[in-house]
Design an enzyme around this catalytic site. Structure first.
Site, PDB file in Angstrom:
ATOM      1  N   ASN A 126       0.837  -1.221  -0.008  1.00 52.01           N
ATOM      2  CA  ASN A 126      -0.079   0.056  -0.021  1.00 52.01           C
ATOM      3  C   ASN A 126       0.950   1.275   0.040  1.00 52.01           C
ATOM      4  O   ASN A 126       1.995   1.138   0.012  1.00 52.01           O
ATOM      5  CB  ASN A 126      -1.006   0.099   1.124  1.00 52.01           C
ATOM      6  CG  ASN A 126      -0.006  -0.151   2.560  1.00 52.01           C
ATOM      7  OD1 ASN A 126       0.746   0.806   2.859  1.00 52.01           O
ATOM      8  ND2 ASN A 126      -0.190  -1.278   3.129  1.00 52.01           N
ATOM      9  N   ASN A 127       0.233   2.136   0.131  1.00 52.33           N
ATOM     10  CA  ASN A 127       0.946   3.551  -0.272  1.00 52.33           C
ATOM     11  C   ASN A 127       1.462   4.074   1.048  1.00 52.33           C
ATOM     12  O   ASN A 127       1.914   5.308   0.882  1.00 52.33           O
ATOM     13  CB  ASN A 127      -0.215   4.755  -0.578  1.00 52.33           C
ATOM     14  CG  ASN A 127       0.214   5.527  -1.939  1.00 52.33           C
ATOM     15  OD1 ASN A 127       1.378   5.419  -2.250  1.00 52.33           O
ATOM     16  ND2 ASN A 127      -0.809   6.254  -2.349  1.00 52.33           N
TER      17      ASN A 127
END
Ligand code: C5P
Length: 232
Positions: free
Chosen positions: A33-34
């Protein structure tokens, strides 16, 4: 730097998680994820400046005045956090832990097949925050009547809550569901704060649902304020 370091956490042991976990698909691919890990790193630096003995459990190597344990998957992070849990005074779960992992890891690199599509089956990961919040350990000395586990032997457990809508409502539900002592909530719909940004604005919610607003500031200053709030 805004707030003086004051050595307020001298003698305290704090474990902080940071970064997005990486769930392996095959030897070269993974789901992640980011998360930049910046808030967790800011918390590790701030805790160390305040005199704490800090362990940063992160998904990439981080240099600093703390012990750094590098983990990869959610299961890996779970193992490290649980193994170190009861020596801590405080555990802060700032990592973005993947809710799911790939059911069947492929030992070999997956080849492009004839089919137009490829289906990956995912299974749920353990919720580390929820599980450690429910863990207890026997008191070192027998309790009166010699029975029961001891809540006093548990570290303060802090979770994060990133929401794009109904921030406070969702954060209140989250602290009840997860069973932790504090939730730090931030609004990820805003482009100027949160994920990957150097700034943040948060609400700290305690078990009695008291809310403390920390206004927009650098992640470093927010980190000091979170720690001051928890250890006040
Ligand atoms: O459930 P949600 O992902 O919104 O909760 C965020 C909080 O829970 C964070 O503190 C995160 O580190 C923790 N978490 C966890 N294990 C998971 C998912 C989230 O510890 N599998």
């Amino acid at each position: 730097m805004g707030i003086p370091a004051q050595q307020k956490l001298l003698g305290k042991k704090i474990l902080i998680t940071a970064g997005g976990t990486r769930e392996k698909i095959d030897p070269v691919r993974y789901i992640t994820n980011n998360s930049s890990g910046k808030m967790g790193i800011a918390l590790a630096n701030a805790s160390a400046k305040m005199g704490a003995d800090v362990t940063l459990v992160s998904t990439f190597a981080v240099e600093g005045n703390f012990k750094n344990i590098i983990t990869d998957t959610a299961k890996d992070m779970e193992k490290v956090v649980k193994a170190n849990l009861f020596e801590q005074d405080c555990v802060i779960m700032a990592a973005a832990v993947s809710d799911y992992r790939v059911k069947n890891y492929s030992e070999q690199k997956i080849k492009k097949g004839e089919n137009e599509g490829l289906t990956l089956e995912l299974v749920k990961n353990p919720d580390i925050l929820m599980e450690i919040s429910a863990m207890t350990t026997p008191h070192p000395n027998p309790l009166p009547k010699g029975e029961g586990d001891c809540d006093l032997c548990k570290p303060i457990i802090v979770g994060f809550c990133a929401e794009s809508e109904n921030l406070l409502e969702n954060a209140k539900t989250k602290i009840k569901n997860k069973g932790c002592d504090y939730i730090v909530a931030n609004d990820i719909s805003r482009k100027d704060i949160g994920f990957n940004s150097d700034e943040n604005e948060v609400y700290i919610i305690d078990k009695n649902l008291n809310i403390n607003h920390i206004e927009k500031d650098s992640k470093e200053n927010i980190a000091f304020k979170i720690l001051e709030n928890i250890f006040e």
